[in-house]
Design a protein around this motif. Structure first.
Motif, mmCIF file in Angstrom:
data_model
loop_
_atom_site.group_PDB
_atom_site.id
_atom_site.type_symbol
_atom_site.label_atom_id
_atom_site.label_comp_id
_atom_site.label_asym_id
_atom_site.label_seq_id
_atom_site.Cartn_x
_atom_site.Cartn_y
_atom_site.Cartn_z
ATOM 1 N N THR A 37 0.835 -1.212 0.000
ATOM 2 C CA THR A 37 0.000 0.000 0.000
ATOM 3 C C THR A 37 0.865 1.255 0.000
ATOM 4 N N LEU A 38 1.965 1.236 0.747
ATOM 5 C CA LEU A 38 2.857 2.403 0.776
ATOM 6 C C LEU A 38 3.474 2.639 -0.598
ATOM 7 N N GLU A 39 3.920 1.557 -1.247
ATOM 8 C CA GLU A 39 4.509 1.728 -2.587
ATOM 9 C C GLU A 39 3.472 2.305 -3.558
ATOM 10 N N LYS A 40 2.273 1.765 -3.483
ATOM 11 C CA LYS A 40 1.194 2.207 -4.375
ATOM 12 C C LYS A 40 0.880 3.692 -4.167
ATOM 13 N N ASN A 41 1.126 4.186 -2.963
ATOM 14 C CA ASN A 41 0.844 5.586 -2.647
ATOM 15 C C ASN A 41 2.074 6.494 -2.776
ATOM 16 N N GLY A 42 3.043 6.047 -3.556
ATOM 17 C CA GLY A 42 4.156 6.932 -3.911
ATOM 18 C C GLY A 42 5.290 7.047 -2.904
ATOM 19 N N VAL A 43 5.340 6.154 -1.921
ATOM 20 C CA VAL A 43 6.470 6.168 -0.985
ATOM 21 C C VAL A 43 7.699 5.632 -1.730
ATOM 22 N N ASN A 44 8.864 6.245 -1.505
ATOM 23 C CA ASN A 44 10.065 5.893 -2.282
ATOM 24 C C ASN A 44 10.902 4.775 -1.682
ATOM 25 N N MET A 45 10.808 4.622 -0.348
ATOM 26 C CA MET A 45 11.627 3.616 0.324
ATOM 27 C C MET A 45 10.927 3.276 1.640
ATOM 28 N N ILE A 46 11.099 2.044 2.103
ATOM 29 C CA ILE A 46 10.414 1.639 3.337
ATOM 30 C C ILE A 46 11.402 1.011 4.308
ATOM 31 N N GLU A 47 11.286 1.430 5.573
ATOM 32 C CA GLU A 47 12.042 0.801 6.660
ATOM 33 C C GLU A 47 11.079 -0.045 7.471
#
Length: 259
Positions: A37-47
């Motif tokens: 969901t974060l990727e789909k909403n334009g987040v560039n990187m996830i920790e």
């Protein structure tokens, strides 16, 4: 497989948004869904936070999230199971953030091997001293192409910053203050001068600012002297308030930071 951290900073070097959340909170089974969901909403990187009973660098919000995740039954072993198929449809860099204790119990080489199998690009271990990293961990991490991201604070002297820059790869995590994580309203002149000083050192590695970013002022101040910002506590709070609804939480956060 090419590590995904470098291409990210080459392709979009400014105003990057990295989101931290704690695996297993608020829901044990939600990890993969939060990431997608974060990727789909334009987040560039996830920790992805590995919950631990004594997270020294973290403020109350993330401490509580870790406690909740552990009560829910989250463990490193389970986290790797949940991440097994994540690379089928997730393409942004993924970083595991956790303390040395659970990683050591798992075995560092075993940990790095599992990271590679799941497509994890880097790790942040706040309580791993740089000297220990150099002597005991660097060669193993290199073998598995895992970037070990080091934190610097306003207290880190210039020669140490240069040493970290020379011996690590990926990006440098610029901690906004020597305090623990948690939302702040704005960054004072002193903090902004510190961000600028580090940026003016023209380091090899890109910089990301974390700790205390929760609104447009702090996001913009962080981005003006680095490649982007890492937001943890504020997102964790919004995710809890939304009852685990990632879509709702990330939309609200993006509204708050004006992105």
């Amino acid at each position: 497989m090419v590590n995904r951290i470098h291409p990210l900073f080459q392709d979009s070097p400014k105003n990057l948004l990295s989101i931290y959340f704690c695996a297993g909170c608020p829901n044990l089974e939600g990890t993969a869904d939060v990431i997608r969901t974060l990727e789909k909403n334009g987040v560039n990187m996830i920790e992805i936070g590995i919950p631990f009973s004594d997270p020294m660098a973290d403020g109350i919000v993330i401490q509580n999230a870790a406690t909740r995740a552990l009560r829910n039954g989250m463990s490193l072993r389970l986290l790797f199971e949940q991440l097994q198929d994540i690379r089928r449809d997730v393409h942004i860099p993924l970083i595991l953030m956790g303390y040395l204790n659970p990683i050591m119990q798992f075995g560092f080489e075993n940990f790095c091997r599992k990271c590679t199998e799941c497509g994890i690009d880097g790790v942040i271990i706040p309580d791993l001293p740089f000297k220990d990293y150099e002597e005991s961990y660097k060669a193993i991490a290199r073998k598995y192409d895992i970037r070990v991201i080091m934190l610097i604070t306003p207290e880190t002297d210039e020669s140490r910053v240069r040493e970290i820059d020379a011996h690590t790869d990926g990006f440098i995590y610029m901690v906004s203050s020597a305090a623990t994580t948690g939302a702040q309203k704005d960054f004072d002149i002193q903090k902004q001068a510190y961000f600028k000083k580090i940026q003016d050192m023209n380091l090899r590695n890109p910089l990301m600012v974390g700790f205390g970013i929760s609104n447009k002022q702090t996001f913009d101040a962080a981005c003006s002297n680095s490649s982007g910002a890492i937001i943890g506590s504020r997102f964790v709070t919004l995710l809890n308030e939304a009852g685990g609804n990632t879509e709702k939480a990330i939309k609200k956060l993006k509204e708050e930071i004006g992105r």
